[in-house]
Design a protein around this motif. Structure first.
Motif, PDB file in Angstrom:
ATOM      1  N   ALA A   9      -8.905   4.235   5.787  1.00 45.34           N
ATOM      2  CA  ALA A   9      -8.134   5.099   4.889  1.00 45.34           C
ATOM      3  C   ALA A   9      -8.904   6.364   4.534  1.00 45.34           C
ATOM      4  O   ALA A   9      -8.333   7.458   4.479  1.00 45.34           O
ATOM      5  CB  ALA A   9      -7.757   4.331   3.623  1.00 45.34           C
TER       6      ALA A   9
ATOM      7  N   TRP B  29      -0.451   3.775  -2.683  1.00 43.93           N
ATOM      8  CA  TRP B  29      -0.944   5.069  -2.224  1.00 43.93           C
ATOM      9  C   TRP B  29       0.147   6.132  -2.132  1.00 43.93           C
ATOM     10  O   TRP B  29      -0.147   7.285  -1.803  1.00 43.93           O
ATOM     11  CB  TRP B  29      -1.632   4.915  -0.876  1.00 43.93           C
TER      12      TRP B  29
ATOM     13  N   LEU C 215      -6.195  11.160   1.081  1.00 41.76           N
ATOM     14  CA  LEU C 215      -6.293  10.587  -0.256  1.00 41.76           C
ATOM     15  C   LEU C 215      -7.718  10.733  -0.765  1.00 41.76           C
ATOM     16  O   LEU C 215      -8.672  10.763   0.021  1.00 41.76           O
ATOM     17  CB  LEU C 215      -5.910   9.097  -0.244  1.00 41.76           C
TER      18      LEU C 215
ATOM     19  N   LYS D 199      -8.772   7.083  -5.287  1.00 48.45           N
ATOM     20  CA  LYS D 199      -7.468   6.437  -5.137  1.00 48.45           C
ATOM     21  C   LYS D 199      -7.513   5.329  -4.092  1.00 48.45           C
ATOM     22  O   LYS D 199      -6.899   4.273  -4.259  1.00 48.45           O
ATOM     23  CB  LYS D 199      -6.409   7.474  -4.757  1.00 48.45           C
ATOM     24  N   ILE D 200      -8.254   5.571  -3.018  1.00 52.58           N
ATOM     25  CA  ILE D 200      -8.384   4.550  -1.974  1.00 52.58           C
ATOM     26  C   ILE D 200      -9.083   3.314  -2.519  1.00 52.58           C
ATOM     27  O   ILE D 200      -8.611   2.181  -2.360  1.00 52.58           O
ATOM     28  CB  ILE D 200      -9.162   5.115  -0.768  1.00 52.58           C
TER      29      ILE D 200
ATOM     30  N   TYR E 293       0.813  -1.216   0.000  1.00 55.90           N
ATOM     31  CA  TYR E 293       0.000   0.000   0.000  1.00 55.90           C
ATOM     32  C   TYR E 293       0.851   1.272   0.000  1.00 55.90           C
ATOM     33  O   TYR E 293       0.364   2.334  -0.404  1.00 55.90           O
ATOM     34  CB  TYR E 293      -0.993  -0.017   1.161  1.00 55.90           C
TER      35      TYR E 293
ATOM     36  N   GLY F 117      -7.003   1.453  -5.095  1.00 55.05           N
ATOM     37  CA  GLY F 117      -5.902   0.752  -4.449  1.00 55.05           C
ATOM     38  C   GLY F 117      -6.344  -0.535  -3.791  1.00 55.05           C
ATOM     39  O   GLY F 117      -5.723  -1.595  -3.970  1.00 55.05           O
TER      40      GLY F 117
END
Length: 321
Positions: A125, A91, A131, A135-136, A87, A139
């Motif tokens: 997250a 990230w 973020l 994107k979270i 991660y 990912g």
């Protein structure tokens, strides 16, 4: 080209239909009922099997080698440590100080229900990292696909290896329905691996160059966990053939391919007890080793669950977590 397009269209339709079906309240209740009924049956079988062997004999046969417990600890930590590295790549943020977040994710997946750890990580997250939601989600989704790909590939390779060497027969004969379980796991693992490779550009949205890095980390972790698992068993019962342990590990991998399976450690213990005749050691010794493994897993899961409980309750920012 036409075949690939047809496969893609069918896969997308099945995915959408399953998503709609899964969101229905009656389907969710039915799935939970099936999950916990299965777990209840496994526990009943487990208690019956251990009673047959003899509880006192099992307790007296718990592994004495400190290496068993050392390899267990390394195997437990391998997943969260590797996921920190993964991660951080996905990230582009340092995550070492959030180590216990990934411990809790592991606990959710193994002690509660498969994929519940991904749900926890996504919520954490969104709450604690700077973020975007996109994107979270990308990912978590893409990393989960690659993790499943490497696990499926490892399952296929190990099942083929056992079939070639003649070790698969013991696994198939372990308990009623084991043959179907191995067969379905093999077919689903092989199919999903192929689908991920063929449609990777459509399924995943990782930046260019990231996917090979993640596959490398996942593959290295998978190989390490298999080696540590075999070393753990060999430390407890050093006289057993290595292919016997590979059969045990194949069973664990096969069970890990069953989606939304409640408490994988307990389910695996029930299945693995049926494999004890292939080890060539007293049944009580094999049961003692497996009970020690499952017991340690439950103890670690419970301790880590409560030790990281604040992560589920609070909205602390990264500097405070």
């Amino acid at each position: 080209m036409m075949i690939a397009q047809t496969m893609k269209s069918t896969a997308l339709k099945l995915r959408d239909q399953w998503r709609i079906l899964r969101e229905r309240d009656d389907v969710q209740k039915a799935l939970k009922y099936i999950q916990y009924t299965l777990l209840g049956l496994i526990v009943v079988y487990l208690l019956h099997k251990l009673t047959q062997v003899g509880w006192l004999e099992v307790i007296n046969a718990l592994p004495e080698s400190p290496w068993f417990y050392f390899f267990f600890l390394l195997r437990f930590l391998a997943l969260p440590i590797s996921e920190i590295a993964i991660y951080e790549i996905v990230w582009s943020q340092p995550l070492v100080r959030h180590f216990f977040v990934f411990i809790r994710k592991r606990v959710y997946n193994f002690a509660v229900m498969g994929y519940s750890g991904e749900a926890f990580l996504t919520i954490w997250a969104r709450r604690c990292l700077s973020l975007s939601n996109r994107k979270i989600l990308i990912g978590v989704k893409d990393n989960n696909l690659l993790s499943a790909f490497t696990s499926n590939a490892a399952t296929v390779i190990l099942v083929v290896l056992l079939a070639v060497t003649g070790g698969l027969k013991a696994g198939i004969e372990a308990f009623p329905g084991a043959g179907w379980l191995f067969g379905l796991a093999f077919l689903s693992a092989a199919t999903l691996s192929v689908l991920v490779m063929v449609f990777r550009d459509k399924l995943m949205a990782l930046p260019k160059g990231v996917m090979p890095k993640l596959i490398g980390v996942h593959s290295g972790r998978q190989a390490l966990i298999i080696l540590l698992h075999a070393a753990m068993y060999a430390a407890a019962l050093p006289g057993a053939p290595i292919m016997a342990w590979m059969t045990f590990i194949a069973m664990q991998l096969v069970l890990s391919r069953v989606p939304f399976l409640p408490n994988q450690d307990i389910v695996y213990l029930g299945a693995a007890l049926s494999l004890s005749p292939i080890v060539g050691a007293p049944e009580a010794a094999v049961a003692g080793m497996l009970v020690a493994e499952a017991g340690l897993s439950q103890i670690f899961n419970i301790l880590m669950f409560f030790a990281t409980a604040h992560l589920a309750r609070t909205g602390l920012r990264p500097a405070q977590v």
